[in-house]
Design an enzyme around this catalytic site. Structure first.
Site, short mmCIF file in Angstrom:
data_model
loop_
_atom_site.label_atom_id
_atom_site.label_comp_id
_atom_site.label_asym_id
_atom_site.label_seq_id
_atom_site.Cartn_x
_atom_site.Cartn_y
_atom_site.Cartn_z
N THR A 73 8.09 70.29 -61.26
CA THR A 73 9.33 70.17 -62.04
C THR A 73 10.25 71.36 -61.84
OG1 THR A 73 8.20 71.18 -63.92
CG2 THR A 73 8.25 68.79 -63.83
N SER A 115 10.29 82.49 -68.14
CA SER A 115 11.04 81.25 -68.22
C SER A 115 11.65 80.90 -66.87
CB SER A 115 12.13 81.40 -69.28
OG SER A 115 13.29 80.69 -68.91
N LYS A 116 11.53 79.63 -66.52
CA LYS A 116 12.10 79.19 -65.24
C LYS A 116 13.61 79.38 -65.22
CE LYS A 116 8.71 76.03 -63.43
NZ LYS A 116 8.09 74.73 -63.48
N ARG A 117 14.21 79.26 -66.37
CA ARG A 117 15.66 79.34 -66.43
C ARG A 117 16.18 80.78 -66.42
NH1 ARG A 117 18.31 76.90 -71.09
NH2 ARG A 117 19.99 78.05 -70.11
N LYS A 118 15.52 81.65 -67.18
CA LYS A 118 16.09 82.98 -67.38
C LYS A 118 15.48 84.09 -66.52
CE LYS A 118 15.14 82.67 -71.65
NZ LYS A 118 14.90 82.83 -73.09
#
Length: 484
Positions: free
Chosen positions: A14, A242-245
């Site tokens: 993912t 976190s993958k986003r941050k």
RNA sequence: GGUCCCAUCGUCUAGUGGCCUAGGACAUCACCCUCUCAAGGUGGAGGCACGGGUUCGAAUCCCGUUGGGACUGCCA
């Protein structure tokens, strides 16, 4: 033949391959490699079609190959086993372990006035619902008793069954969810050790319950695997990476020029440490010494500074030839099978000179922490038009008459001496002395005029390799800029 | 809120009741080396969260407090 441990790394595709995933994969792999009959399996958990993308699958496989985490079986795709998952769910339903529930999320939320019940309140447990388009299948979690997770890292972790809700096992669409799919596949693959991140600890009791229910309805007696929940990798705020941050994409570290052995060595140090005071140790030593029971219990911060230091150590430990080869994707990407993404070459194929780079490489080998730093450091050898650091130029040439005078003298002197580093060195010393400048001062304007910067590889070797013509040309160009 | 996990220098860790005046590594500071920058060398500063026990003795065992975190999805 005694069977070694059978472990699996089971990521869901993912997103980019997370460094935390890389560490989980590594620790699994280490356990498998400790035994001649150990087996390391990759299972792609791709049952959530909405969130999976094929490119992420490829990313996982190529990153693992880069790290050297070779597979004994697989890669398997969980989606290939949906039939088995469904029949497992059916057996469980027939055995009375599951029931249909048509509550919506809002229904469940609305009933949660009293805070006592965890998650779902079991509303449909005794309603005798049958299959329908909006009916999900839930597990009838025992109301009493305790489920103990025997964790190889943390010891026994107890969960009172009444704190575990009747979780969903299969969606109303019929799709079997993680808890059951994962357990079913672990049984199929005869997994002996489940090694995964701590975020999965709350899943463990559910899966243990499912495991024994499956043993019951299927009439077999598959041994429960050992569990080991690894401490989380956290950021500076002590939150889960976190993958986003956070910069967590393993691929990006490869792109930046971290080398796999250094990366693996560093990863191994997150939650574990080799015996003795030496942290930089060969993989063979790590395999030899690694023990799950020695893994730390507390979260670890992924420290890029330390990674960089270790990478520099690995780079310096290479032979020149190894280093030159390793630089390939960054200095001559057109020749490489693999090249870092999002990094435009600083020079063209025409401008690059492999033989020259081979001479220059040892000069930069001990000055970089990552291979990605190499191009900028050697660009002045290959570029026709030199980018000049304006502040540096003003300081030692533009605003310094002495610097200009030295440059002018160097143009004359460099034209007539043998073109060798020691002689260039001696000549610069003399030129400086004539103007009451020590070498530290005297080399600065030359370095700036020739390399465009005040910092860089050793100057006199650089001059030698660059050649008389280019060097004198650049000295003159710099001088010309002053009068302009 | 509930369940669970965790707690040694800023960071990663060694430490499993006496070897601890708490060791190493990264980062940081100073000095040395030096054509710049690195690398290397030497040295410094810096930690057992707190409070109770248990014990002749506790960083190590127990309890509590505080603090941090994960999970709490018809995701994995």
């Amino acid at each position: 033949m005694p069977n070694g441990p059978r472990v699996r790394f089971a990521p869901s595709p993912t997103g980019f391959f997370h460094v935390g995933s890389a560490r989980s994969a590594l620790f699994n792999w280490l356990l498998a490699r400790q035994s001649p009959t150990g087996c390391f399996i990759l299972r792609i958990e791709d049952t959530d079609a909405d969130r999976n993308r094929e490119e992420w699958v490829e990313g996982i496989i190529s990153a693992m190959a880069w790290l050297g985490l070779d597979l004994d079986e697989g890669p398997f795709r969980q989606s290939d086993n949906v039939e088995t998952h469904i029949s497992a769910a059916t057996a469980l339903l027939e055995g009375g372990y599951l029931y249909y529930c048509d509550c919506t999320g809002e229904d469940v939320q609305a009933r949660k006035g009293d805070t006592k019940t965890p998650g779902y309140d079991g509303f449909c447990r005794d309603r005798g619902l049958s299959r329908g388009p909006t009916a999900a299948l839930r597990f009838k979690t025992p109301r009493d008793g305790v489920t103990t997770v025997q964790d190889l890292i943390r010891g026994d972790v107890e969960f009172s069954n009444h704190t575990i809700d009747d979780f969903v096992v299969a969606k109303s669409s019929g799709a079997v969810l993680y808890a059951l799919a994962n357990v079913t596949d672990d049984r199929k693959d005869a997994i002996t050790h489940v090694i995964r991140g701590e975020e999965h600890l709350p899943n463990a009791p559910k899966q243990i319950l499912l495991w024994s229910a499956l043993n019951d309805v299927l009439g077999d007696d598959v041994a429960l695997p050992f569990y080991a929940h690894l401490p989380l990798l956290v950021n500076e705020q002590r939150k889960k990476l976190s993958k986003r941050k956070d910069p967590v994409a393993t691929e990006s570290y490869r792109d930046q020029g971290y080398v796999a052995p250094a990366f693996v060595n560093y990863l191994a140090l997150l939650g574990w440490s080799p015996r003795g005071d030496e942290e930089i140790v060969p993989l063979t030593t790590i395999i030899e010494q690694f023990r799950l029971q020695d893994v730390s219990h507390s979260p670890a911060f992924f420290d890029v500074k330390k990674l960089s230091h270790m990478n520099g150590e690995y780079l310096r430990a290479m032979s020149s030839q190894e280093f030159i080869t390793a630089c390939g994707p960054w200095v001559s990407p057109w020749l490489s099978a693999w090249r870092p993404t999002d990094r435009d070459a600083l020079w063209s194929e025409r401008q690059f000179d492999a033989a020259l780079f081979a001479r220059v490489a040892p000069l930069v080998q001990e000055r970089v922490a990552t291979l990605g730093e190499v191009p900028a450091m050697v660009a002045f050898f290959f570029l026709d038009e030199l980018p000049i650091d304006d502040a540096a130029f003003d300081k030692v040439i533009g605003a310094d008459p002495l610097g200009q005078a030295l440059l002018a003298a160097a143009v004359e002197r460099f034209a007539e001496i043998p073109w060798e580093a020691p002689i260039l060195h001696a000549a610069t010393v003399e030129l400086g002395e004539a103007m009451a400048m020590n070498l530290r001062k005297a080399q600065a304007p030359i370095r700036c005029a020739v390399t465009g910067s005040l910092v860089g590889p050793p100057l006199f070797e650089s001059l030698e390799y660059l050649g008389r013509e280019k060097v004198i040309g650049r000295l003159q160009t710099a001088l010309a800029q002053c009068s302009a």
